[in-house]
Design a protein around this motif. Sequence first.
Motif, PDB file in Angstrom:
ATOM      1  N   THR A 146      -4.643   0.534   6.831  1.00  0.00           N
ATOM      2  CA  THR A 146      -4.496   0.681   8.279  1.00  0.00           C
ATOM      3  C   THR A 146      -3.070   1.075   8.640  1.00  0.00           C
ATOM      4  OG1 THR A 146      -6.226  -0.973   8.647  1.00  0.00           O
ATOM      5  CG2 THR A 146      -4.769  -0.465  10.500  1.00  0.00           C
ATOM      6  N   ALA A 147      -2.084   0.442   7.990  1.00  0.00           N
ATOM      7  CA  ALA A 147      -0.683   0.808   8.220  1.00  0.00           C
ATOM      8  C   ALA A 147      -0.416   2.245   7.786  1.00  0.00           C
ATOM      9  CB  ALA A 147       0.230  -0.158   7.466  1.00  0.00           C
ATOM     10  N   LYS A 148      -1.021   2.662   6.701  1.00  0.00           N
ATOM     11  CA  LYS A 148      -0.842   4.032   6.226  1.00  0.00           C
ATOM     12  C   LYS A 148      -1.444   5.032   7.218  1.00  0.00           C
ATOM     13  CE  LYS A 148      -1.502   4.603   1.841  1.00  0.00           C
ATOM     14  NZ  LYS A 148      -0.165   4.957   1.282  1.00  0.00           N
ATOM     15  N   SER A 155       3.773   1.835   2.439  1.00  0.00           N
ATOM     16  CA  SER A 155       2.924   1.162   3.433  1.00  0.00           C
ATOM     17  C   SER A 155       2.646  -0.232   2.910  1.00  0.00           C
ATOM     18  CB  SER A 155       1.616   1.924   3.654  1.00  0.00           C
ATOM     19  OG  SER A 155       1.869   3.228   4.149  1.00  0.00           O
ATOM     20  N   VAL A 156       2.801  -1.240   3.778  1.00  0.00           N
ATOM     21  CA  VAL A 156       2.731  -2.636   3.362  1.00  0.00           C
ATOM     22  C   VAL A 156       1.602  -3.331   4.123  1.00  0.00           C
ATOM     23  CG1 VAL A 156       3.988  -4.815   3.150  1.00  0.00           C
ATOM     24  CG2 VAL A 156       5.210  -2.629   2.927  1.00  0.00           C
ATOM     25  N   GLY A 157       0.738  -4.020   3.384  1.00  0.00           N
ATOM     26  CA  GLY A 157      -0.311  -4.838   3.974  1.00  0.00           C
ATOM     27  C   GLY A 157      -0.085  -6.302   3.656  1.00  0.00           C
ATOM     28  N   ILE A 158      -0.330  -7.175   4.626  1.00  0.00           N
ATOM     29  CA  ILE A 158      -0.050  -8.605   4.475  1.00  0.00           C
ATOM     30  C   ILE A 158      -1.304  -9.401   4.771  1.00  0.00           C
ATOM     31  CG2 ILE A 158       1.397 -10.522   5.250  1.00  0.00           C
ATOM     32  CD1 ILE A 158       3.379  -8.401   6.310  1.00  0.00           C
ATOM     33  N   ALA A 159      -1.620 -10.345   3.881  1.00  0.00           N
ATOM     34  CA  ALA A 159      -2.699 -11.311   4.101  1.00  0.00           C
ATOM     35  C   ALA A 159      -2.153 -12.704   3.809  1.00  0.00           C
ATOM     36  CB  ALA A 159      -3.903 -11.007   3.215  1.00  0.00           C
TER      37      ALA A 159
END
Length: 637
Positions: free
Chosen positions: A199-201, A173-177
């Motif tokens: 949230t993606a997870k 799961s990847v989060g981007i900021a």
Amino acid sequence: MAVASWRAAISVLAPPDAVTTSLAVAAAACLPVFGVGGRVAAAVRFRWHGLDELTGLPGRRYFVETAARWLGGGHRVRGSASAALILIDLDRLRDINGTLGHEHGDLMLTTVSDRLRSVLRPADLLARVDGDGFAALLRGVDLAGAEAVARRIREVLRTPVRLDDLRVQADVSVGIAHAPEHGRGVLELMRRAEEAMYTAKGTHSGQRVYDSDCQLGNRAQLGLRADLWEALDDGQIELRYQPKANMRSGLISGVEALVRWRHPTDGLRLPDMFLPEMERAGLMGRLTQRVLDLALADCARWHAAGAALAVSVNVPASVIVDCGFVDLARDSLKRHGLPASALIVEVTEDGIITMLEQAQRTLSGLRDHGVQVSLDDYGTGFCSLAYLRELPADEVKLDQRFLQDIDRDSSAAEIVRSTVSLAHALRLRIVAEGVETSRSWASLAAWQCDEVQGYFLSRPLVAERVLSWLREWGDRLRWLPPAGESAPTGPIRVTTAPRGAGSHSAATAANARPSFPTVGAASSGPVATALMTTSASPSIAESSSPPNGSVPVAGPVSLASAQAGPAGRVSKAPTTPSGSGLASGVAEPPAAARSSLAVPSDRPGLWPMGFRMSQRVDVGSRRPSGQLARDGQRLTG
């Protein structure tokens, strides 16, 4: 001797931290000379250079320090640096460690780190920041470019990894900021990226760019758990009660207990604001015990006043599977001097199907003792039909979402009608929740629904308000059509008149004389098809004070002898052993009194409901219905 002299001199000339650092560096440099290397040398390098022994990547501290320099500490004067922080989290590393062993989990981590290096540029900063998490900082990349890199990372990780003769895919799961719009400092960007990653997870979307919907919590929620302990210890838990009416007789058969939290500073809180945290904190057992004790104590007072109501209590799955709950319910009923039939335990499908055997034992034990079981929120779960077949129960409560469109959607109406038929075929009583209009009431009555609850009857009431409300409900029953007649149609226009106006005409009084069949009595058709009232009336609002000048009466009042005082208040009539006057299942007026009921000029039951009947009722050529219109505004049930 020389080493001791050097140690004494350096301790005087240099601070202790410098001495410790110099010794550690010297030891690390000399380890290969003495034949000590490998893991010890790697541990020293990891401690002082922030390197991960397994993957060879920088650690969290090195990543934070380096990223802070790249971003200028978040305090650039001449504009902010454009950079993207990507957080990558392995979804199933714990399963791999537990099933195949940690050595295979380590192999997965090294494989993932090698593949991440192959995607990123040499100038990008990559680090292992957690046990199963990696972070990458990409300078000079816009948001679209960062999303493209995240897609390439997920694509390269789709190739399975060979672990112990198994092909295992590295799900991530990847989060981007992105800086500067999501934050200027590295810690803020990491926090935003982590929220996006979780949230993606949770949504199984694979990757997510941070936005305001990704927030995991707030400061108020952090202190909520401590407040919940105090709420249980300090008696801040309160109950409200929503009545349930029998559709065949119109009498009130029971109430449902609804929990509230009286916060010392924020006031009354609804259950959605604290029940999820109660569950996470493991406090549902204590809360259920508190609610059960409060509800049965109020129920005992109503029984003593002549209103033999049953009270429904919601019990969560985490409590219903506890074998000790049967003894808790039995002891609580005995302590308050109530029969087992005074308690209805409501359970929901969530969480029970997974622990079916334990739930079956508890529910069977409750029913063996005489406690009724209700299956709440029917139709909203995943296994509703299995729910009906597997769990022992006495009634089914149809979720209010199914009733929202039955007046205008034939499909929704057919679902409700068929569900009523199904419940009756299974010999279950069915209760419809969320009834708010007279039209819904009439439809449910035509479909032979057993009981209803909702704002059409009343908003939730405090315990002290229930007895006086029962008398008001008895006055509303005066306007029910006789049994077997069709539901009235058309609006009524009610005009107000000054107090002290003349009494109703003989025809109006004759039409107002009701009959009160007992609960379960045979009738040629549903009696309660349309009621002349409004669900928005202040008499049924959720408050602790009696509305419009009416006063609660401590004991039962005979409807035949209730008189209106100068201000429209009800004066208490002599108490009768039968408890007549309370519109509950067992407290109906005697047969001799029913035929002699009269409607006084100042109607005590209508004043608290927010309007007053006058001598003039314009019905035109149509019969009265359950819809009121006053001053040009329609007041629906």
